[in-house]
Design an enzyme around this catalytic site. Structure first.
Site, PDB file in Angstrom:
ATOM      1  N   GLU A   1       0.831  -1.211   0.000  1.00 48.45           N
ATOM      2  CA  GLU A   1       0.000   0.000   0.000  1.00 48.45           C
ATOM      3  C   GLU A   1       0.859   1.253   0.000  1.00 48.45           C
ATOM      4  OE1 GLU A   1      -3.114   0.058  -0.509  1.00 48.45           O
ATOM      5  OE2 GLU A   1      -3.942  -1.855   0.148  1.00 48.45           O
TER       6      GLU A   1
ATOM      7  N   ARG B   1       0.539   3.760  -3.158  1.00 46.95           N
ATOM      8  CA  ARG B   1      -0.086   5.065  -2.869  1.00 46.95           C
ATOM      9  C   ARG B   1       0.953   6.157  -2.669  1.00 46.95           C
ATOM     10  NH1 ARG B   1      -5.721   3.838   0.317  1.00 46.95           N
ATOM     11  NH2 ARG B   1      -5.733   1.608  -0.024  1.00 46.95           N
TER      12      ARG B   1
ATOM     13  N   ASP C   1      -4.762  -9.862  -8.215  1.00 46.33           N
ATOM     14  CA  ASP C   1      -4.999  -8.878  -9.282  1.00 46.33           C
ATOM     15  C   ASP C   1      -3.813  -8.115  -9.865  1.00 46.33           C
ATOM     16  OD1 ASP C   1      -4.828  -7.501  -6.858  1.00 46.33           O
ATOM     17  OD2 ASP C   1      -6.805  -6.584  -6.954  1.00 46.33           O
TER      18      ASP C   1
ATOM     19  N   GLU D   1     -12.483   0.304  -9.732  1.00 49.05           N
ATOM     20  CA  GLU D   1     -12.124  -0.649 -10.806  1.00 49.05           C
ATOM     21  C   GLU D   1     -13.066  -0.653 -12.003  1.00 49.05           C
ATOM     22  OE1 GLU D   1     -12.173  -1.380  -7.547  1.00 49.05           O
ATOM     23  OE2 GLU D   1     -10.027  -1.553  -7.164  1.00 49.05           O
TER      24      GLU D   1
HETATM   25  C1  DMJ Z   1      -6.544   0.435  -4.761  1.00 47.25           C
HETATM   26  O1  DMJ Z   1      -5.776   0.787  -3.667  1.00 47.25           O
HETATM   27  C2  DMJ Z   1      -5.685  -0.193  -5.815  1.00 47.25           C
HETATM   28  O2  DMJ Z   1      -6.352  -0.126  -7.008  1.00 47.25           O
HETATM   29  C3  DMJ Z   1      -5.341  -1.601  -5.511  1.00 47.25           C
HETATM   30  O3  DMJ Z   1      -4.617  -2.216  -6.541  1.00 47.25           O
HETATM   31  C4  DMJ Z   1      -6.550  -2.417  -5.221  1.00 47.25           C
HETATM   32  N1  DMJ Z   1      -7.608  -1.752  -4.637  1.00 47.25           N
HETATM   33  C5  DMJ Z   1      -7.681  -0.407  -4.298  1.00 47.25           C
HETATM   34  C6  DMJ Z   1      -8.989   0.260  -4.656  1.00 47.25           C
HETATM   35  O4  DMJ Z   1     -10.070  -0.557  -4.693  1.00 47.25           O
END
Ligand code: DMJ
Length: 643
Positions: free
Chosen positions: A268, A272, A401, A535
């Protein structure tokens, strides 16, 4: 008895030594006199010897000085202009001078020690006069000084690196007034989210828009690192909200500090913070963002200290101690976490000229390449101690994912030079299509999850990003299946739109099923929430860019209106707990990704394509755009710093 007069010692021969006084009683007086003489003689000889020793024995202190300070003694006195080349004469001259200097030096030292002592004593007396609070305040000031010094050291400029081609940083203003209006509405929503965060949550990671106070989750530990500020920066910049951008920059410059005793998620923080800072740097050119990104990356590196080099999920920013989530299968690290570092880490190496970041992510890739994959699929869990897979669960949604996303984006970001990444991506999606993608009875294409040897016919909101990924990877696909993958992307977009359209609020649930007559609808209560996720809108935007089919703008607008209607509160935007309920309750969290991703993708959907064109920019998984770098196949030789 008469005392004999003392005879002078000199000029008189000693009488023969008398061996026994009793044997020769008439010689007794003469004998006593001789003894005295002898004793006197011995005594005077002894005294003479002592004097001699005192004056002629070598002075040890002189020796010491000569040995230690040879240069001191010799060099200052060499004066060839005076013809004083004789070493012997020279030494004699040096010795006398040295004794003098030695005494002076000793005296000076003694005085200094005395003065220091007195000063310390005075200071101690002064301190004792002060209150406890005053003393504490002084200690704090000293500490701050040290911190400032360290900060100055940390913010040293990095070596200059040529910037990649930064094309398409423009307003992207659409000509159509209707589209303009929609775009302005999205910008207004961004301002509402930002202004409330600034007012009620400034410096906290996120905002509680109903309680109107700061909010944080365990992914940021107990830190207050202003996640929303960092995540929102590039969206503010793209939208032309420059005052707000500057406020964010100022806060980051003055307050963003990573030396905090806090255990954060490596993934994260990477997507971010590092992604956000790097994008802000490339867009604005402000060095502070690059410097902060590099400082933070240094704090994440200890997470890679595992027996395999697969990083821990969490790391303490201060101590560098890492560990994994308690809930992860058998102490495993998560595929979507350790597999979603590549883009940011390659940029860090590019910008710093330091290959350490690049080597870390390439090591992960090489390790994964060597491993057996059940049915060609990558399980979600990998043990960083043993290097073995945990449970054989596979997902293109949560836990898996963005690993697939980053394989594709590594290739794109290298200007399509990194063929190794492209091959891994192609292999992976072939296996995914074969084992996880199905059509429902009602004709909806969905991506399920592989669990315990069978396919679970459930799709997550998170999985909906894959529509955009398939479209993005269509060009350059194996066997020239571009049309096929674009079609697959369109089908996923359609399914995900259905998951929104079949709810009361027209917002999508967290997960939806394709089972027992249920199609694209959430069944379990705890899967009915919408937390402002991006998404589905992300996929609309990619599909729009590749097809210009107006339905994607239409679907995006439906989502915008639903968010504004059901998630907007006077203190910001909140997630909702049940998208099937006409009177939903709020979760009272304004997620930082709402500003970073959801609103950015919406804004781009209603902007011209020449704003951040996809040939030149690759968006990280948190929607932070990073420029394409021309890197020769999996190496950094595109960067002159490496040649
Ligand atoms: C985000 O922080 C990013 O897209 C991450 O890869 C997965 N999910 C969240 C938002 O849903």
């Amino acid at each position: 008895m008469t005392t004999p007069a003392l005879l002078p010692l000199s000029g008189r021969r000693l009488p023969p030594l008398n061996l026994g006084a009793s044997a020769f009683p008439h010689h007794r007086a003469t004998l006593r006199l001789s003894e005295k003489f002898i004793l006197l003689l011995i005594l005077s000889a002894f005294i003479t010897l002592c004097f001699g020793a005192f004056f002629f024995l070598p002075d040890s202190s002189k020796h010491k000085r000569f040995d230690l300070g040879l240069e001191d003694v010799l060099i200052p006195h060499v004066d060839t202009s005076r013809g004083d080349k004789n070493l012997g004469g020279f030494l004699i001259h040096g010795q006398g001078h040295d004794q003098h200097r030695h005494r002076e030096e000793e005296e000076r030292l003694r005085n200094k020690i005395r003065a220091d002592h007195e000063k310390a004593l005075e200071e101690a007396k002064e301190k004792l006069k002060k209150s406890r609070d005053e003393i504490q305040a002084e200690i704090q000031t000293e500490k701050n000084k040290v911190v400032q010094e360290l900060k100055k050291k940390d913010s040293k400029p990095l070596p200059p690196v040529p910037l990649p081609n930064l094309i398409g940083i423009n307003s992207g203003e659409p000509a159509d007034p209707d589209i303009q209006e929609k775009r302005n509405k999205i910008k207004e929503m961004m301002k509402h989210a930002w202004d409330n965060y600034r007012q009620y949550g400034w410096g906290h990671n996120e905002l509680k828009p109903i309680a109107r106070k700061g909010h944080t989750t365990n992914i940021f530990g107990n830190s207050q690192m202003g996640a929303t500020i960092v995540d929102a920066l590039d969206t503010l910049y793209i939208m032309g909200l420059h005052d707000e951008f500057r406020e964010g920059q100022e806060w980051i410059d003055k307050n963003l500090d990573f030396s905090v005793n806090s255990e954060v998620s490596v993934f994260e923080v990477n997507i971010r913070f590092i992604g956000g800072l790097l994008a802000a740097y490339y867009l604005s050119g402000q060095e502070v963002f690059k410097i902060k990104a590099v400082q933070l990356a240094g704090k994440l590196l200890p997470a890679f200290n595992t027996p395999t080099g697969i990083p821990w999920a969490m790391v303490n920013l201060k101590s560098g101690v890492g560990r994994n989530w308690g809930w992860a299968s058998a102490g495993s690290s998560i595929l979507a976490e350790f597999g979603t570092l590549h883009m940011e880490f390659v940029h860090l190496s590019y910008l710093t000229g330091d290959p350490v970041y690049y080597n870390k992510v390439m090591h992960i890739r090489k390790l994964l390449q060597k491993m057996d994959r059940p049915n060609g699929l990558y399980p979600n869990y990998l043990n960083p101690r043993t290097g073995r897979w945990g449970q054989h669960h596979t997902s293109v949604g949560g836990l898996g994912d963005s690993f697939y996303e980053y394989l594709l984006k590594a290739w794109l970001m290298s200007d399509k030079m990194d063929m190794e990444a492209r091959k891994m991506y192609d292999d992976a999606i072939e296996a995914i299509e074969k084992h996880l993608i199905r059509k429902s009875n009602g004709g909806l294409t969905f991506i399920g999850e592989w669990k315990n040897g069978h396919l679970e016919r459930k799709m997550g909101h998170l999985t909906c990003f894959a529509g955009g990924m398939f479209a993005l990877g269509a060009d350059g696909s194996r066997d020239d299946k571009a049309g096929h993958y674009l079609q697959l992307g369109a089908e996923i977009a359609h399914t995900c739109h259905e998951s929104y359209d079949r709810t009361t609020l027209k917002l999508g649930p967290e997960a939806f099923k394709f089972d027992g007559g249920v199609e694209a609808v959430a069944v379990r209560q705890n899967e009915k929430y919408y937390i402002l996720r991006p998404e589905v809108i992300e996929t609309y935007w990619y599909m729009w860019r590749f097809t210009h089919d107006p339905k994607y703008r239409q679907w995006g607008w439906e989502a915008t209106q639903a968010i504004d209607k059901y998630c907007r509160v006077s203190g910001g935007f909140s997630g909702v707990k049940d998208v099937y309920s006409s009177s939903p309750t709020y979760d009272d969290v304004q997620q930082s990704f709402f500003l970073a991703e959801t609103l950015k993708y919406l804004y781009l959907l209603f902007s011209n394509d020449d704003l951040l064109p996809l040939d030149n920019w690759v968006f990280n998984t948190e929607a932070h755009p990073l420029p394409v770098l021309h890197l020769a196949n999996t190496t950094l030789s595109g960067n002159p710093a490496y040649r």
